[in-house]
Each structure stands twice: as C-alpha cells, then as structure tokens.
Write a protein that holds these residues in place. Structure first.
Motif, mmCIF file in Angstrom:
data_model
loop_
_atom_site.group_PDB
_atom_site.id
_atom_site.type_symbol
_atom_site.label_atom_id
_atom_site.label_comp_id
_atom_site.label_asym_id
_atom_site.label_seq_id
_atom_site.Cartn_x
_atom_site.Cartn_y
_atom_site.Cartn_z
ATOM 1 N N TRP A 171 4.193 7.236 3.713
ATOM 2 C CA TRP A 171 5.203 6.475 4.451
ATOM 3 C C TRP A 171 6.263 5.864 3.536
ATOM 4 O O TRP A 171 7.316 5.462 3.999
ATOM 5 C CB TRP A 171 4.521 5.359 5.267
ATOM 6 C CG TRP A 171 3.557 4.562 4.439
ATOM 7 C CD1 TRP A 171 3.840 3.478 3.669
ATOM 8 C CD2 TRP A 171 2.167 4.840 4.258
ATOM 9 N NE1 TRP A 171 2.711 3.049 3.025
ATOM 10 C CE2 TRP A 171 1.658 3.872 3.365
ATOM 11 C CE3 TRP A 171 1.302 5.804 4.769
ATOM 12 C CZ2 TRP A 171 0.326 3.848 2.968
ATOM 13 C CZ3 TRP A 171 -0.023 5.782 4.367
ATOM 14 C CH2 TRP A 171 -0.497 4.814 3.481
ATOM 15 N N CYS A 172 5.980 5.782 2.215
ATOM 16 C CA CYS A 172 6.942 5.147 1.296
ATOM 17 C C CYS A 172 8.315 5.826 1.377
ATOM 18 O O CYS A 172 9.325 5.189 1.118
ATOM 19 C CB CYS A 172 6.450 5.207 -0.152
ATOM 20 S SG CYS A 172 5.076 4.107 -0.483
ATOM 21 N N ALA A 211 12.589 0.578 -0.365
ATOM 22 C CA ALA A 211 12.202 0.346 -1.774
ATOM 23 C C ALA A 211 11.624 1.604 -2.420
ATOM 24 O O ALA A 211 11.139 1.542 -3.551
ATOM 25 C CB ALA A 211 11.190 -0.788 -1.835
ATOM 26 N N ASN A 212 11.671 2.743 -1.721
ATOM 27 C CA ASN A 212 11.115 3.981 -2.263
ATOM 28 C C ASN A 212 11.723 4.299 -3.628
ATOM 29 O O ASN A 212 12.940 4.342 -3.774
ATOM 30 C CB ASN A 212 11.427 5.132 -1.286
ATOM 31 C CG ASN A 212 10.709 6.410 -1.655
ATOM 32 O OD1 ASN A 212 9.726 6.401 -2.380
ATOM 33 N ND2 ASN A 212 11.207 7.528 -1.144
ATOM 34 N N CYS A 255 10.770 4.012 3.258
ATOM 35 C CA CYS A 255 10.970 2.603 2.889
ATOM 36 C C CYS A 255 12.224 2.478 2.024
ATOM 37 O O CYS A 255 12.503 3.332 1.183
ATOM 38 C CB CYS A 255 9.734 2.122 2.131
ATOM 39 S SG CYS A 255 9.886 0.448 1.520
ATOM 40 N N LYS A 261 0.866 -1.181 0.000
ATOM 41 C CA LYS A 261 0.000 0.000 0.000
ATOM 42 C C LYS A 261 0.901 1.229 0.000
ATOM 43 O O LYS A 261 1.618 1.485 0.963
ATOM 44 C CB LYS A 261 -0.913 -0.031 1.231
ATOM 45 C CG LYS A 261 -1.861 1.141 1.242
ATOM 46 C CD LYS A 261 -3.198 0.778 1.862
ATOM 47 C CE LYS A 261 -4.154 1.949 1.961
ATOM 48 N NZ LYS A 261 -4.084 2.942 0.922
ATOM 49 N N ALA A 262 0.870 1.943 -1.127
ATOM 50 C CA ALA A 262 1.732 3.122 -1.225
ATOM 51 C C ALA A 262 1.098 4.298 -0.504
ATOM 52 O O ALA A 262 -0.116 4.421 -0.446
ATOM 53 C CB ALA A 262 1.955 3.463 -2.690
ATOM 54 N N CYS A 291 9.928 0.457 -6.051
ATOM 55 C CA CYS A 291 8.859 -0.506 -5.802
ATOM 56 C C CYS A 291 7.784 -0.441 -6.895
ATOM 57 O O CYS A 291 7.282 0.641 -7.214
ATOM 58 C CB CYS A 291 8.261 -0.152 -4.441
ATOM 59 S SG CYS A 291 6.780 -1.033 -4.056
HETATM 60 S S1 SF4 Z 1 7.670 1.633 -1.383
HETATM 61 FE FE1 SF4 Z 1 7.750 0.386 0.459
HETATM 62 S S2 SF4 Z 1 6.065 1.189 1.715
HETATM 63 FE FE2 SF4 Z 1 5.708 1.917 -0.375
HETATM 64 S S3 SF4 Z 1 4.360 0.386 -1.299
HETATM 65 FE FE3 SF4 Z 1 6.460 -0.215 -1.809
HETATM 66 S S4 SF4 Z 1 7.061 -1.642 -0.180
HETATM 67 FE FE4 SF4 Z 1 5.223 -0.556 0.548
#
Ligand code: SF4
Length: 334
Positions: free
Chosen positions: A175-176, A181-182, A179, A171-172, A185
């Motif tokens: 908060w990303c 993976a920002n 992360c 779920k973007a 992802c």
């Molecule tokens: S960037 Fe990180 S927090 Fe955002 S959707 Fe992808 S895995 Fe989830």
C-alpha cells in the motif's frame, strides 16, 4: 456506458457526455471498449440475482463510523435477494488489484451497508466485492457475510482512530505506493532494508520457504528502490545535493524534426518508395479494435491460434490456472 445499459441515462445524455469526454487530453478510444466490458460484467452480475436488484451508480458513502472524516465513492452498488454487491472499476493496467479482503472495498461495503440498512435492515446477509480491471482482463470477486464485515469494521476502528491522531504504527507494505511519503518514509526504508539483512545473516542456500519470502520481499524492495530513485531525482533537480549522486542527461534517440519533408527529400533524391516504406498489416489486436470484436471473430476468428504461453512465475493467488508442463510436452502428439 454502464448507466446507459441500465437505462439510468438517455442515449442523448450519453452521447453528449462522450462528446465532452473526447475533448479531454486523457481521452483514448480504448476507453469505450473497456467501458463496454465493464457494463457487460455488471449486466451478467445483475442477471445472476433471482429477482431484479436495486442498482445505483457512483454513490458517495460515509465511512466516518470507521475513519474520522472518511468517505468513498462506490462505482456501482447492487442490492437484491439477501446480497449487497459493490463493484469498483479500475482503468489502470499496472498491477491487478486483489478483491480478497481488500480493505478499501470492505470499507466501501461498510459505507454501502450504512446507507441501505435503514431501508433493508438485517435482510442484507451477504456481501460481495468485485474489482473489474478490463484492461488487464482481471475480474476479481470476494464474498463475506454482513456479520463478518461489521466485525472487521469494529476491529479497525481503533487503528484508524490512532492513525488519524498521528499515533499509529508505521507499517510498510504494498500500500505504500499510494502514500504521499512513498520513497521518503524512514519507517518504510528501515522495514525494507531489515528484510534484506535477515537473509544476509543466513549463509546457506535459500530453502523453498525462503525463496517464497524472498520473491515477495524482493518485489516490495524493487518498488521501494524505484520510489527512492524518483525522490532523489526530484531533490537533485530542485538543487539539493545527495552524497555520491548527480543528475545526468539520459539516453536519447534521434528523431525526425519533420518526417514528411525528410521522406520527400529522399524521394526527390531518387530513392524508391519501397526502400523508404514498409507495407505491413496491422496487428491482430489493432484490427479487432478497428473492426469490432464480434465481426472480427466471425470473419477472421478461424485463422486465429493461441499458442501456449511460456511458463511464468506467479503468486498462488493468481486467478490463472497452474501451468501443466506434462500437458505442454505432449501437446503435439496425437
Ligand atoms: S510510506 Fe506511507 S504507508 Fe508506507 S510505512 Fe511510510 S507512512 Fe506508512
């Protein structure tokens, strides 16, 4: 600073700690001022209790009841009357962090409850979470009952468990940016791009409701685009290729290799110092910092005015009061 004010450390230990900190490359004298503000806010909070609260600093809290292997650090915990208050100090001045239903703070509060409940039992009825960002002038407070907090904790248990096992849904959101993976992802990219496609399907002018959505989504989209740009640059610098993109040298501005020698050379060549130097006073903020807020206000406060700021767009949750255009139109009339 806060520990010193609350007599949790002695002045000598405080001075030694500051001396050590000053040798750190990230040290900045502004930190003393922000630490002072933080300590003042804590002092005001402590005084708001009917009876002197129990206060502890930098406490590690166990979150494993909710998140496998989870733990956190509470900057300050106060416990008094029937209320548990946790405060988080944030030094950043990028985005003001909202305290309202902030999951990190709620988790820390659950950790603090777990720590103190064996001693205080059900006498802890109310929870208050505070986020202090002195560099942004932001001090956010949020309240809930212990019962509500515990119910929320139960509700997130299965989600946290799934995420830990790697089965959670992506779920973007805002908060990303925290992360790893920002910008990399796929789920984040899909959700960001589909938000734009939803609008593209509608050929009419945006309605006020759609403008509200567009402002929120657009902000997330811009942050995501920046993260993708950073990731792309990182890959290209590593030697990987990305279709239609390359790395170029950014714009740079000329700088002195040795400013003092250059100015000496110009003086020797007959140029007057008045041509080479500007004599300008320090800014209001610099002077206040140098002199100290109290003395500065006493001596120069009468000469300070604060004109009304330009109207700026903000979210309804912003703590500043709404701009009153009528008041501004009539501001100069007697
Ligand atoms: S960037 Fe990180 S927090 Fe955002 S959707 Fe992808 S895995 Fe989830």
């Amino acid at each position: 600073m806060a520990k010193l004010k609350f007599k949790k450390i002695k002045k000598t230990a405080y001075n030694t700690a500051i001396k050590d900190l000053k040798t750190e490359p990230l040290w900045n004298d502004e930190m003393i001022n922000t630490a002072e503000l933080y300590a003042e806010h804590l002092m005001e909070k402590a005084m708001s209790f009917k009876h002197e609260p129990h206060i502890s600093f930098e406490i590690k809290v166990d979150l494993t009841d909710y998140i496998p292997e989870g733990f956190g650090f509470c900057d300050c915990i106060m416990l008094g009357d029937d209320t548990l208050v946790i405060t988080d100090y944030k030094h950043g001045k990028g985005v003001p962090v909202k305290a309202e239903a902030n999951p990190q703070m709620m988790l820390y509060a659950l950790g603090a409850l777990k720590l103190y409940r064996p001693l205080y039992g059900d006498s802890i009825k109310n929870i208050e979470t505070c986020i202090d960002q002195p560099r942004l002038g932001s001090y956010e407070i949020w309240h809930c009952t212990a019962e509500e907090l515990l119910a929320w904790g139960e509700s997130i248990k299965p989600i946290a468990q799934k995420a830990y096992m790697g089965f959670g849904e992506y779920k973007a959101g805002a908060w990303c940016r925290f992360c790893r993976a920002n910008g990399q992802c796929k789920a984040q990219a899909e959700q960001r791009i589909s938000a734009v496609e939803d609008f593209a399907r509608n050929p009419d002018l945006l309605t006020p409701d759609e403008i509200s959505i567009a402002l929120k989504k657009g902000k997330e989209l811009a942050a995501w685009y920046k993260a993708v740009e950073e990731y792309a640059l990182e890959l290209l610098l590593k030697g990987e290729s990305i279709p239609d993109y390359k790395v170029v040298e950014g714009r740079s501005v000329r700088a002195w290799s040795d400013q003092d020698k250059a100015l000496d050379a110009l003086i020797e060549a007959g140029y007057d110092r008045a041509v080479l130097y500007d004599y300008v006073p320090k800014s209001l903020a610099q002077l206040e910092k140098a002199i100290g807020a109290a003395k500065f206000a006493e001596v120069a406060g009468q000469f300070i005015v604060k004109p009304q700021g330009k109207p700026a767009l903000a979210e309804a949750s912003d703590s500043r009061k709404a701009f009153n255009s009528a008041a501004s139109d009539f501001a100069n009339l007697n």
